[in-house]
Design a protein around this motif. Structure first.
Motif, PDB file in Angstrom:
ATOM      1  N   GLN A 304       0.849  -1.191   0.000  1.00  0.00           N
ATOM      2  CA  GLN A 304       0.000   0.000   0.000  1.00  0.00           C
ATOM      3  C   GLN A 304       0.882   1.237   0.000  1.00  0.00           C
ATOM      4  O   GLN A 304       1.958   1.244   0.614  1.00  0.00           O
ATOM      5  N   LEU A 305       0.428   2.303  -0.681  1.00  0.00           N
ATOM      6  CA  LEU A 305       1.193   3.546  -0.767  1.00  0.00           C
ATOM      7  C   LEU A 305       0.481   4.647   0.000  1.00  0.00           C
ATOM      8  O   LEU A 305      -0.760   4.681   0.062  1.00  0.00           O
ATOM      9  N   SER A 306       1.267   5.572   0.557  1.00  0.00           N
ATOM     10  CA  SER A 306       0.719   6.730   1.264  1.00  0.00           C
ATOM     11  C   SER A 306       1.639   7.914   1.034  1.00  0.00           C
ATOM     12  O   SER A 306       2.826   7.758   0.707  1.00  0.00           O
ATOM     13  N   ASP A 307       1.095   9.117   1.236  1.00  0.00           N
ATOM     14  CA  ASP A 307       1.899  10.329   1.033  1.00  0.00           C
ATOM     15  C   ASP A 307       2.686  10.654   2.295  1.00  0.00           C
ATOM     16  O   ASP A 307       2.572   9.978   3.322  1.00  0.00           O
ATOM     17  N   THR A 308       3.461  11.738   2.218  1.00  0.00           N
ATOM     18  CA  THR A 308       4.381  12.097   3.308  1.00  0.00           C
ATOM     19  C   THR A 308       3.861  13.267   4.136  1.00  0.00           C
ATOM     20  O   THR A 308       4.643  14.004   4.717  1.00  0.00           O
ATOM     21  N   LYS A 309       2.561  13.458   4.192  1.00  0.00           N
ATOM     22  CA  LYS A 309       2.014  14.573   4.967  1.00  0.00           C
ATOM     23  C   LYS A 309       1.938  14.194   6.443  1.00  0.00           C
ATOM     24  O   LYS A 309       2.198  13.053   6.841  1.00  0.00           O
ATOM     25  N   ASP A 310       1.552  15.199   7.255  1.00  0.00           N
ATOM     26  CA  ASP A 310       1.428  14.937   8.691  1.00  0.00           C
ATOM     27  C   ASP A 310       0.336  13.906   8.962  1.00  0.00           C
ATOM     28  O   ASP A 310       0.497  13.013   9.790  1.00  0.00           O
ATOM     29  N   SER A 311      -0.807  14.065   8.271  1.00  0.00           N
ATOM     30  CA  SER A 311      -1.868  13.060   8.353  1.00  0.00           C
ATOM     31  C   SER A 311      -1.855  12.293   7.039  1.00  0.00           C
ATOM     32  O   SER A 311      -2.425  12.740   6.041  1.00  0.00           O
ATOM     33  N   PRO A 312      -1.147  11.171   6.978  1.00  0.00           N
ATOM     34  CA  PRO A 312      -0.958  10.489   5.687  1.00  0.00           C
ATOM     35  C   PRO A 312      -2.261   9.957   5.118  1.00  0.00           C
ATOM     36  O   PRO A 312      -3.126   9.447   5.833  1.00  0.00           O
ATOM     37  N   PRO A 339       0.005   9.870 -14.184  1.00  0.00           N
ATOM     38  CA  PRO A 339       0.418   8.768 -13.299  1.00  0.00           C
ATOM     39  C   PRO A 339       1.919   8.809 -13.011  1.00  0.00           C
ATOM     40  O   PRO A 339       2.704   9.406 -13.743  1.00  0.00           O
ATOM     41  N   VAL A 340       2.289   8.136 -11.949  1.00  0.00           N
ATOM     42  CA  VAL A 340       3.694   7.993 -11.568  1.00  0.00           C
ATOM     43  C   VAL A 340       4.074   6.530 -11.734  1.00  0.00           C
ATOM     44  O   VAL A 340       3.385   5.638 -11.223  1.00  0.00           O
ATOM     45  N   MET A 341       5.157   6.263 -12.487  1.00  0.00           N
ATOM     46  CA  MET A 341       5.615   4.896 -12.747  1.00  0.00           C
ATOM     47  C   MET A 341       6.943   4.670 -12.036  1.00  0.00           C
ATOM     48  O   MET A 341       7.818   5.537 -12.037  1.00  0.00           O
ATOM     49  N   GLU A 342       7.067   3.489 -11.431  1.00  0.00           N
ATOM     50  CA  GLU A 342       8.254   3.212 -10.616  1.00  0.00           C
ATOM     51  C   GLU A 342       8.480   1.706 -10.563  1.00  0.00           C
ATOM     52  O   GLU A 342       7.529   0.923 -10.416  1.00  0.00           O
ATOM     53  N   THR A 356       5.980   5.037   1.328  1.00  0.00           N
ATOM     54  CA  THR A 356       5.650   6.461   1.393  1.00  0.00           C
ATOM     55  C   THR A 356       6.271   7.164   0.200  1.00  0.00           C
ATOM     56  O   THR A 356       7.464   7.010  -0.068  1.00  0.00           O
ATOM     57  N   ARG A 357       5.451   7.925  -0.500  1.00  0.00           N
ATOM     58  CA  ARG A 357       5.910   8.653  -1.686  1.00  0.00           C
ATOM     59  C   ARG A 357       5.338  10.070  -1.659  1.00  0.00           C
ATOM     60  O   ARG A 357       4.208  10.290  -1.207  1.00  0.00           O
ATOM     61  N   ASP A 358       6.143  11.004  -2.160  1.00  0.00           N
ATOM     62  CA  ASP A 358       5.684  12.379  -2.322  1.00  0.00           C
ATOM     63  C   ASP A 358       5.239  12.541  -3.779  1.00  0.00           C
ATOM     64  O   ASP A 358       6.063  12.647  -4.694  1.00  0.00           O
ATOM     65  N   VAL A 359       3.937  12.536  -3.974  1.00  0.00           N
ATOM     66  CA  VAL A 359       3.405  12.538  -5.339  1.00  0.00           C
ATOM     67  C   VAL A 359       3.686  13.863  -6.029  1.00  0.00           C
ATOM     68  O   VAL A 359       3.961  13.910  -7.230  1.00  0.00           O
ATOM     69  N   HIS A 360       3.651  14.973  -5.291  1.00  0.00           N
ATOM     70  CA  HIS A 360       3.805  16.293  -5.924  1.00  0.00           C
ATOM     71  C   HIS A 360       5.194  16.473  -6.519  1.00  0.00           C
ATOM     72  O   HIS A 360       5.352  16.977  -7.635  1.00  0.00           O
ATOM     73  N   THR A 361       6.232  16.059  -5.792  1.00  0.00           N
ATOM     74  CA  THR A 361       7.585  16.212  -6.329  1.00  0.00           C
ATOM     75  C   THR A 361       7.804  15.303  -7.528  1.00  0.00           C
ATOM     76  O   THR A 361       8.419  15.692  -8.520  1.00  0.00           O
ATOM     77  N   SER A 362       7.291  14.093  -7.478  1.00  0.00           N
ATOM     78  CA  SER A 362       7.455  13.189  -8.621  1.00  0.00           C
ATOM     79  C   SER A 362       6.695  13.698  -9.834  1.00  0.00           C
ATOM     80  O   SER A 362       7.157  13.560 -10.972  1.00  0.00           O
TER      81      SER A 362
END
Length: 643
Positions: A304-312, A339-342, A356-362
């Protein structure tokens, strides 16, 4: 590569190309086909089908890799002639209008259009592994076999009573699986049913062959998944025909949305399976198919993926493809538009993995590498750029008088935004009656800008002032000029205010009506529209249910109140007063009236008597005259006779 062939109302097609997963093809909400390169993570091609709003893409499938000539090339030497590069080129897209589009990723254009084979929308397409054939299933319950060399249908046959939602061709190209509610296995040479499999209560959306072994040795397996079902069932094709029930089942957290499978060639090799569920999680399975297994199998690893915010918050996975090594997996996550490919190496020994991934920077990195026609000029640090809207920009010479007036009127200190909002009067009285010329007025553009600012900052003061407007024309223009990104926050704000006081709810109904009039097409394109507008729909439905009862109660209360009012206003009935209000008495003729005044009455009596006598005398005279005339006539008659 195997992917789900069925189409759902909330599911958008997203498929990796065959090994080695060089491209990712997906169709977004705007109806465009986008092909992304997984190596450099850039947008390779973009295709907009003609009349794509009426012919939405419902399913896509990559064709088998083939040798493609990019253009005129030099003659290769004998040493180079052996090296032949096979690439994923053709991509089949089924549309809601019943046509199948074949797109070439090498040419970057439409290869051909297959039309005339279906009368309903196409739900699934599947390529033949060897020949240039394509199979498609539709809502018209038919399966069509297409010949890509001629672009025409080879055969069409009725496959089920319900719509065909999934197809799959066996690795040897001799068998075809089709499914609506019943899974059927067809012999492609004779187009006859080989076997039937029943076990799903909903439409089957996933069909994949799990082994490449021939069916004569009880070694052919395939798996199936259905809508609203959290199980993947594995079926075995047996020679004795005792294959009515599934032999293995894999447990999931939600219905399968995308499936990738590495088939098994022998009993000693395990089947590797990657399943992306509707909730955005990835489940990995590894199992040896050697007969029935009563217990449902749980995944060996869940990702499962989640972002890096305070409340993920969870990031949904769109698709996944298994690599050559057991630990490598290619992931596609984020939004369908970008989309983001990895490629990730996972530790399969752990049961649950959270990345954990930062979608905005990618996203920003991938957009920078993308090809763009807009070029930003290189500017020296000492130079100044004078652009409208930037500090230092001056007005043209023609507006010098207006600028001088503004300088005289305005003070040297600039007003803050809070002071400007305080001066703006949005009361309904000023809008209806009209403010004086010197008073600050708010135009429709300012309404739209302030509304977006209030929604983004969640400022109750700004929103309260804006929502006080009662003019329908102002509301309509404001809603029409807001950005599409502010439509959903506006709908949520309207929903919360509708649940409040009835007076504010009455004002919010006008705003909701304007939103539905101008932005229905955008709301209809959202995949999670039902969940977003569910609260609003249920609230309106509950209030409408009470309206009929309230109208009946209102009518009864109105009757009671009118009867009570008429009862209190009516005066009590009293006895009738018989005394006369006015009495008129005639004067007596004997005492007070003189004799001269009484003469006319006597004369009148006499005159009547005299008239009677005269009438009688006249009658007698007339009788006498008649007798005389008669006598004379008689005498004349006698004289004539004598003569």
């Amino acid at each position: 590569m195997a992917s789900d062939g069925g189409s759902s109302s909330l599911q958008l097609p997203c498929v990796f190309s065959p090994k080695p997963q060089q491209y990712l093809a997906l169709c977004a909400q705007d109806g465009r086909l986008r092909i992304w390169n997984t190596d450099n993570k850039t947008l390779q091609q973009e295709y907009v089908p003609s009349a794509h709003l009426s012919a939405t893409c419902t399913c896509i499938a990559w064709g088998p890799c083939r040798t493609v000539k990019d253009g005129p090339q030099r003659k290769k030497r004998k040493s180079e002639a052996v090296q032949v590069e096979e690439r994923a080129d053709l991509l089949a897209m089924g549309t809601a209008a019943g046509t199948v589009l074949i797109y070439s990723s090498v040419k970057g254009a439409l290869h051909c259009t297959l039309d005339g084979g279906h009368t309903g929308g196409v739900n699934c397409v599947q390529w033949h592994p060897e020949d240039s054939l394509l199979y498609s299933g539709s809502d018209d319950t038919n399966i069509t076999e297409w010949d890509l060399q001629s672009g025409k249908t080879r055969s069409v046959w009725k496959a089920d009573r319900a719509a065909i939602t999934s197809l799959c061709v066996s690795p040897d190209g001799k068998l075809l699986l089709s499914a609506g509610y019943v899974i059927k296995m067809w012999d492609l040479e004779t187009k006859e049913i080989y076997r039937k499999f029943t076990g799903h209560s909903t439409a089957v959306t996933t069909l994949c062959f799990a082994t490449t072994r021939p069916p004569d040795g009880n070694g052919l397996y395939f798996l199936s998944g259905a809508a609203h079902d959290r199980l993947l069932s594995v079926w075995q094709v047996r020679d004795d025909g005792k294959d009515k029930n599934s032999v293995v089942s894999f447990t999931l957290t939600d219905e399968p949305q995308h499936v990738d499978l590495v088939p098994s060639n022998s009993k000693e090799k395990a089947v590797r399976l990657a399943v992306v569920c509707k909730d955005g999680q990835l489940h990995l399975f590894e199992h040896f198919l050697n007969g029935p297994c009563k217990k449902p199998l749980s995944p060996t690893c869940s990702v499962q993926l989640s972002d890096t915010k305070d409340s993920p918050a969870p990031i949904p996975l769109l698709a996944a493809a298994l690599g050559a090594e057991p630990r490598t997996v290619t992931l596609a996550y984020g939004n369908h538009l970008q989309p983001v490919m990895e490629r990730v190496e996972l530790n399969i020994s752990e049961r649950h993995i959270c990345l954990t991934r930062d979608v905005h920077t990618s996203l920003s990195l991938s957009m920078e590498t993308n090809i763009s026609k807009v070029k930003t000029p290189l500017v020296n640090a000492k130079s100044k750029v004078l652009v409208p809207g930037f500090p230092g920009h001056k007005a043209p010479k023609g507006s010098s008088q207006t600028s001088e007036k503004r300088k005289k009127d305005n003070d040297t200190k600039e007003m803050s935004i809070a002071e400007r909002l305080g001066e703006i009067d949005l009361a309904p009285v000023s809008l209806e009656t009209g403010a004086p010329k010197n008073a600050p007025s708010l135009q429709t553009d300012n309404f739209a800008v302030l509304l977006v600012q209030g929604l983004e900052s969640n400022d109750a003061n700004i929103l309260n002032k804006i929502f006080q407007t009662r003019k329908e024309s102002v509301i309509r223009k404001t809603v029409a000029r807001i950005q599409l990104s502010a439509v959903l926050p506006l709908v949520h704000e309207i929903t919360t205010r509708l649940q409040g006081h009835p007076h504010s709810a009455k004002m919010m109904v006008m705003w909701l009506k304007s939103v539905l009039m101008h932005h229905t097409s955008y709301l209809a394109s959202l995949p999670d529209l039902v969940s977003r507008l569910g609260v609003l729909y249920h609230m309106i439905e509950n209030r409408v249910k009470l309206f009929h009862k309230l109208s009946k109660l209102h009518g009864k209360l109105h009757l009671l109140t009118t009867q009570m009012v008429t009862g209190t206003n009516s005066s009590p009935v009293t006895e009738v007063d018989c005394t006369a209000k006015l009495v008129y008495e005639e004067e007596s003729s004997e005492d007070e009236v003189s004799g001269d005044e009484a003469l006319p009455d006597e004369e009148s009596d006499v005159s009547w008597e005299e008239e009677d006598e005269t009438m009688e005398e006249e009658d007698e005279d007339s009788d006498r005259r008649e007798s005389k005339t008669n006598g004379e006539e008689m005498e004349h008659g006698n004289e004539s006779e004598e003569e």
